[in-house]
Design a protein around this motif. Structure first.
Motif, PDB file in Angstrom:
ATOM      1  N   LEU A 197      -0.267   4.196  52.262  1.00 10.75           N
ATOM      2  CA  LEU A 197      -1.180   3.585  53.214  1.00 10.75           C
ATOM      3  C   LEU A 197      -1.865   4.807  53.821  1.00 10.75           C
ATOM      4  CD1 LEU A 197      -1.541   0.626  54.303  1.00 10.75           C
ATOM      5  CD2 LEU A 197      -0.085   1.256  56.183  1.00 10.75           C
ATOM      6  N   THR A 198      -3.169   4.935  53.608  1.00 13.69           N
ATOM      7  CA  THR A 198      -3.827   6.140  54.129  1.00 13.69           C
ATOM      8  C   THR A 198      -3.794   6.114  55.652  1.00 13.69           C
ATOM      9  OG1 THR A 198      -5.965   5.084  54.281  1.00 13.69           O
ATOM     10  CG2 THR A 198      -5.452   6.138  52.183  1.00 13.69           C
ATOM     11  N   GLU A 199      -4.077   7.256  56.247  1.00 14.86           N
ATOM     12  CA  GLU A 199      -4.043   7.306  57.712  1.00 14.86           C
ATOM     13  C   GLU A 199      -5.070   6.327  58.295  1.00 14.86           C
ATOM     14  OE1 GLU A 199      -2.935  10.880  59.962  1.00 14.86           O
ATOM     15  OE2 GLU A 199      -5.024  10.775  60.620  1.00 14.86           O
ATOM     16  N   ASP A 200      -6.257   6.267  57.679  1.00 20.12           N
ATOM     17  CA  ASP A 200      -7.297   5.330  58.144  1.00 20.12           C
ATOM     18  C   ASP A 200      -6.807   3.890  58.069  1.00 20.12           C
ATOM     19  OD1 ASP A 200      -9.035   7.261  58.701  1.00 20.12           O
ATOM     20  OD2 ASP A 200     -10.653   6.539  57.385  1.00 20.12           O
ATOM     21  N   GLU A 201      -6.111   3.572  56.970  1.00 21.28           N
ATOM     22  CA  GLU A 201      -5.601   2.204  56.798  1.00 21.28           C
ATOM     23  C   GLU A 201      -4.549   1.887  57.856  1.00 21.28           C
ATOM     24  OE1 GLU A 201      -6.291   1.803  51.972  1.00 21.28           O
ATOM     25  OE2 GLU A 201      -4.341   2.373  52.739  1.00 21.28           O
ATOM     26  N   LEU A 202      -3.712   2.877  58.136  1.00 15.49           N
ATOM     27  CA  LEU A 202      -2.674   2.670  59.145  1.00 15.49           C
ATOM     28  C   LEU A 202      -3.308   2.468  60.523  1.00 15.49           C
ATOM     29  CD1 LEU A 202       0.290   2.492  59.840  1.00 15.49           C
ATOM     30  CD2 LEU A 202       0.442   4.969  59.832  1.00 15.49           C
ATOM     31  N   ILE A 203      -4.342   3.243  60.824  1.00 10.15           N
ATOM     32  CA  ILE A 203      -5.039   3.086  62.112  1.00 10.15           C
ATOM     33  C   ILE A 203      -5.679   1.694  62.179  1.00 10.15           C
ATOM     34  CG2 ILE A 203      -6.956   3.933  63.549  1.00 10.15           C
ATOM     35  CD1 ILE A 203      -6.326   6.760  62.438  1.00 10.15           C
ATOM     36  N   GLY A 204      -6.331   1.290  61.087  1.00 14.12           N
ATOM     37  CA  GLY A 204      -6.964  -0.043  61.027  1.00 14.12           C
ATOM     38  C   GLY A 204      -5.937  -1.139  61.247  1.00 14.12           C
ATOM     39  N   PHE A 205      -4.758  -0.952  60.675  1.00  6.18           N
ATOM     40  CA  PHE A 205      -3.709  -1.957  60.803  1.00  6.18           C
ATOM     41  C   PHE A 205      -3.224  -2.052  62.258  1.00  6.18           C
ATOM     42  CE2 PHE A 205       0.838  -3.260  60.333  1.00  6.18           C
ATOM     43  CZ  PHE A 205       0.567  -4.565  59.953  1.00  6.18           C
ATOM     44  N   CYS A 206      -3.073  -0.893  62.899  1.00  6.99           N
ATOM     45  CA  CYS A 206      -2.640  -0.899  64.317  1.00  6.99           C
ATOM     46  C   CYS A 206      -3.678  -1.635  65.170  1.00  6.99           C
ATOM     47  CB  CYS A 206      -2.496   0.536  64.831  1.00  6.99           C
ATOM     48  SG  CYS A 206      -1.141   1.430  64.067  1.00  6.99           S
ATOM     49  N   ILE A 207      -4.952  -1.354  64.921  1.00 10.36           N
ATOM     50  CA  ILE A 207      -6.012  -2.014  65.708  1.00 10.36           C
ATOM     51  C   ILE A 207      -6.005  -3.523  65.414  1.00 10.36           C
ATOM     52  CG2 ILE A 207      -8.507  -2.096  66.195  1.00 10.36           C
ATOM     53  CD1 ILE A 207      -8.638   0.892  65.476  1.00 10.36           C
ATOM     54  N   LEU A 208      -5.785  -3.879  64.149  1.00  4.46           N
ATOM     55  CA  LEU A 208      -5.729  -5.307  63.791  1.00  4.46           C
ATOM     56  C   LEU A 208      -4.596  -6.013  64.538  1.00  4.46           C
ATOM     57  CD1 LEU A 208      -6.444  -7.802  62.053  1.00  4.46           C
ATOM     58  CD2 LEU A 208      -5.009  -6.876  60.244  1.00  4.46           C
ATOM     59  N   LEU A 209      -3.428  -5.363  64.602  1.00  2.00           N
ATOM     60  CA  LEU A 209      -2.296  -5.995  65.299  1.00  2.00           C
ATOM     61  C   LEU A 209      -2.635  -6.238  66.757  1.00  2.00           C
ATOM     62  CD1 LEU A 209       0.944  -4.310  63.973  1.00  2.00           C
ATOM     63  CD2 LEU A 209      -0.171  -6.384  63.214  1.00  2.00           C
ATOM     64  N   LEU A 210      -3.307  -5.260  67.324  1.00  2.00           N
ATOM     65  CA  LEU A 210      -3.692  -5.354  68.726  1.00  2.00           C
ATOM     66  C   LEU A 210      -4.610  -6.562  68.956  1.00  2.00           C
ATOM     67  CD1 LEU A 210      -3.503  -3.600  71.255  1.00  2.00           C
ATOM     68  CD2 LEU A 210      -5.581  -2.461  70.553  1.00  2.00           C
ATOM     69  N   ILE A 211      -5.537  -6.739  68.038  1.00  2.00           N
ATOM     70  CA  ILE A 211      -6.524  -7.800  68.222  1.00  2.00           C
ATOM     71  C   ILE A 211      -5.992  -9.156  67.789  1.00  2.00           C
ATOM     72  CG2 ILE A 211      -8.788  -8.600  67.411  1.00  2.00           C
ATOM     73  CD1 ILE A 211      -9.423  -5.585  67.118  1.00  2.00           C
ATOM     74  N   ALA A 212      -5.327  -9.158  66.609  1.00  2.00           N
ATOM     75  CA  ALA A 212      -4.904 -10.444  66.040  1.00  2.00           C
ATOM     76  C   ALA A 212      -3.766 -11.065  66.836  1.00  2.00           C
ATOM     77  CB  ALA A 212      -4.473 -10.247  64.586  1.00  2.00           C
ATOM     78  N   GLY A 213      -2.972 -10.190  67.487  1.00  2.00           N
ATOM     79  CA  GLY A 213      -1.735 -10.700  68.058  1.00  2.00           C
ATOM     80  C   GLY A 213      -1.744 -11.004  69.535  1.00  2.00           C
ATOM     81  N   ASN A 214      -2.765 -10.540  70.271  1.00  2.00           N
ATOM     82  CA  ASN A 214      -2.669 -10.672  71.715  1.00  2.00           C
ATOM     83  C   ASN A 214      -3.214 -11.967  72.264  1.00  2.00           C
ATOM     84  OD1 ASN A 214      -1.256  -8.468  72.367  1.00  2.00           O
ATOM     85  ND2 ASN A 214      -3.019  -7.165  72.700  1.00  2.00           N
ATOM     86  N   GLU A 215      -4.529 -12.129  72.153  1.00  2.00           N
ATOM     87  CA  GLU A 215      -5.131 -13.302  72.784  1.00  2.00           C
ATOM     88  C   GLU A 215      -4.628 -14.597  72.142  1.00  2.00           C
ATOM     89  OE1 GLU A 215      -9.329 -13.149  73.367  1.00  2.00           O
ATOM     90  OE2 GLU A 215      -9.341 -15.125  74.296  1.00  2.00           O
ATOM     91  N   THR A 216      -4.391 -14.540  70.824  1.00  2.00           N
ATOM     92  CA  THR A 216      -3.897 -15.730  70.128  1.00  2.00           C
ATOM     93  C   THR A 216      -2.560 -16.194  70.707  1.00  2.00           C
ATOM     94  OG1 THR A 216      -2.968 -14.185  68.536  1.00  2.00           O
ATOM     95  CG2 THR A 216      -4.990 -15.292  67.892  1.00  2.00           C
ATOM     96  N   THR A 217      -1.647 -15.236  70.901  1.00  2.00           N
ATOM     97  CA  THR A 217      -0.317 -15.607  71.408  1.00  2.00           C
ATOM     98  C   THR A 217      -0.409 -16.028  72.877  1.00  2.00           C
ATOM     99  OG1 THR A 217       0.534 -13.976  69.862  1.00  2.00           O
ATOM    100  CG2 THR A 217       2.099 -14.875  71.435  1.00  2.00           C
ATOM    101  N   THR A 218      -1.255 -15.332  73.633  1.00  2.00           N
ATOM    102  CA  THR A 218      -1.495 -15.746  75.030  1.00  2.00           C
ATOM    103  C   THR A 218      -1.908 -17.213  75.051  1.00  2.00           C
ATOM    104  OG1 THR A 218      -2.172 -13.555  75.737  1.00  2.00           O
ATOM    105  CG2 THR A 218      -3.038 -15.378  77.019  1.00  2.00           C
ATOM    106  N   ASN A 219      -2.849 -17.556  74.185  1.00  2.00           N
ATOM    107  CA  ASN A 219      -3.364 -18.933  74.191  1.00  2.00           C
ATOM    108  C   ASN A 219      -2.316 -19.943  73.734  1.00  2.00           C
ATOM    109  OD1 ASN A 219      -5.755 -17.987  75.157  1.00  2.00           O
ATOM    110  ND2 ASN A 219      -6.741 -17.876  73.160  1.00  2.00           N
ATOM    111  N   LEU A 220      -1.488 -19.564  72.762  1.00  2.00           N
ATOM    112  CA  LEU A 220      -0.420 -20.477  72.339  1.00  2.00           C
ATOM    113  C   LEU A 220       0.490 -20.794  73.537  1.00  2.00           C
ATOM    114  CD1 LEU A 220       1.461 -22.021  70.427  1.00  2.00           C
ATOM    115  CD2 LEU A 220       2.481 -19.830  69.776  1.00  2.00           C
ATOM    116  N   ILE A 221       0.879 -19.755  74.275  1.00  4.56           N
ATOM    117  CA  ILE A 221       1.810 -19.966  75.393  1.00  4.56           C
ATOM    118  C   ILE A 221       1.141 -20.789  76.501  1.00  4.56           C
ATOM    119  CG2 ILE A 221       3.207 -18.807  77.167  1.00  4.56           C
ATOM    120  CD1 ILE A 221       3.510 -16.454  75.111  1.00  4.56           C
ATOM    121  N   SER A 222      -0.095 -20.428  76.871  1.00  2.00           N
ATOM    122  CA  SER A 222      -0.790 -21.201  77.927  1.00  2.00           C
ATOM    123  C   SER A 222      -0.974 -22.646  77.475  1.00  2.00           C
ATOM    124  CB  SER A 222      -2.175 -20.644  78.231  1.00  2.00           C
ATOM    125  OG  SER A 222      -2.169 -19.270  78.359  1.00  2.00           O
TER     126      SER A 222
END
Ligand code: HEM
Length: 371
Positions: A197-222
């Protein structure tokens, strides 16, 4: 719409909209006819790390990358995170004064996923505030001091993207030196075992987790809290045995009030669909929120049924891009709801409450929810 016009062309947005369950599922599932590469008109060098990440690529690249990152979300890894999620939930609930009004969004459903994801990524506690700001910015844009022109907005966006990129670049260098139990270290170790996994890919994945996982889960709980007050009889039944009822209840919240309402794909070849001529390159949007209310798939679809079975909703997508974080989102919701019910079995909406969904066509949740 679902019955009479399951698919239609929106000339303003220049996109096909899909409303029924069967066609939405088919589009999400069929990777050979529908591409996830929504930025295919851009040169590779112009794509953002997010556009080059898992959610924006097709096989064969997707297959190898997904196999690699799956390691960070196995049931074994989730089991490891459960007590830590419970600890964070307890910390948040301890701050609640049972005698005063509580904003569920501000005090519980918003902070929980951000803290969890920053722990999973191994972000130091002292960076969590900054991390939260970036995360909000990427998901929802600027809160205050909104720029007046599009170019100023894009400039700001570019700056946030760069800051995030450099932040994770430094973080990766640190984890290489001193690995921990976090996802970045797990993926770096996988890399060392010969899978790349290139460094760029790893960085992209970290940013994706940040975006994909936050607001969605917030909304599920609310949305779950909102459903509890919307359907008090169901809530009475949940309260009697939360451990047994919560898993299926959460699935019904995901179906009935889907946090992600729509997902985009690009048509790969000319085709006929429900009598419409779709051209290669057309944008197509399966409306998950609508598909999840399709009477053909879900009998009594407009009712909230906590023991609905089967409940094959599309809230986490379908096929090869099925949500990687689904076990984590389910776990977070289960832990916080169970702990809440133990402590505050009876609660009601604040007198001042008015339903105000967040401003977005694609995600569904509440701006605030005072109880
Ligand atoms: C993909 C929804 C939570 C990480 C997806 C997709 C949906 C979705 C609909 C499919 C995208 C597509 O088909 O193009 C949700 C919902 C969540 C949630 C409703 C909460 C209730 C999370 C969490 C994480 C996460 C907590 C990780 C921390 C991802 C990733 C993908 C994804 C990495 C891309 C998978 C791939 O392309 O192979 N999510 N998500 N999600 N989600 Fe989630």
């Amino acid at each position: 719409m679902r019955k009479e016009s399951p698919i239609r062309w929106d000339s303003e947005r220049e996109a096909w909209d899909v409303f029924d369950y069967a066609t939405s599922k088919m589009v999400l599932e069929n990777k050979d006819l529908f591409s996830s590469d929504r930025s295919q008109k851009k040169a590779d060098s112009e794509k953002t790390p997010l556009e080059r990440s898992l959610i924006g690529i097709d096989p064969p690249k997707h297959t190898s990358m997904r196999a690699l990152v799956n390691r960070a979300f196995t049931p074994k890894v989730m089991k490891h995170w459960k007590p830590r999620i419970a600890r964070i939930a307890t910390m948040l609930l301890d701050k609640i004064d049972p005698k005063s009004e509580v904003d569920i969004v501000e005090q519980l459903s918003y902070p929980l996923p951000v803290i969890v994801i920053s722990e999973i990524l191994g972000v130091p506690i002292e960076d969590q505030e900054k991390f939260k700001e970036w995360s909000d910015w990427v998901v929802a844009g600027p809160k205050d001091n909104k720029p007046e022109t599009i170019s100023a907005l894009m400039e700001q966006q570019e700056r946030v993207n760069k800051e995030l990129f450099h932040y994770f670049k430094e973080m990766i260098a640190l984890k290489r030196e001193t690995p921990g139990e976090d996802i970045i270290s797990v993926l770096l170790q996988a890399e060392e075992q010969g899978v790349t996994l290139t460094e760029d890919e790893l960085i992209g994945f970290c940013i994706l987790l940040l975006i994909a996982g936050n607001e969605t889960t917030t909304n599920l709980i609310s949305n779950a809290f909102y459903c509890f007050t919307e359907f008090p009889e169901a809530y009475e039944r949940i309260k009697e045995n939360p451990l047994a009822t919560l898993p299926l209840t959460i699935e019904e919240v995901l179906r009935y009030r889907s946090p992600v309402q729509a997902m985009g794909r690009v048509v790969k070849e000319d085709m006929d669909l429900h009598g419409h001529s779709l051209k290669a390159g057309d944008f197509i949007v399966p409306w998950i929120g609508s598909a999840n209310r399709d009477e053909q798939q879900f009998p009594n679809s407009q009712q909230f049924i906590i023991d609905r079975k089967p409940n094959l909703h599309l809230a986490f997508g379908k096929g090869i891009h099925f949500c990687l974080g689904a076990p984590l989102a389910r776990l977070e919701a289960e832990v916080i709801l169970e702990e809440w019910i133990k402590r505050f079995p009876s609660f009601k909406r604040a007198a001042s409450f008015t339903l105000e969904p967040i401003e977005s066509a694609f995600v569904y949740g509440l701006k605030e929810f005072k109880v």
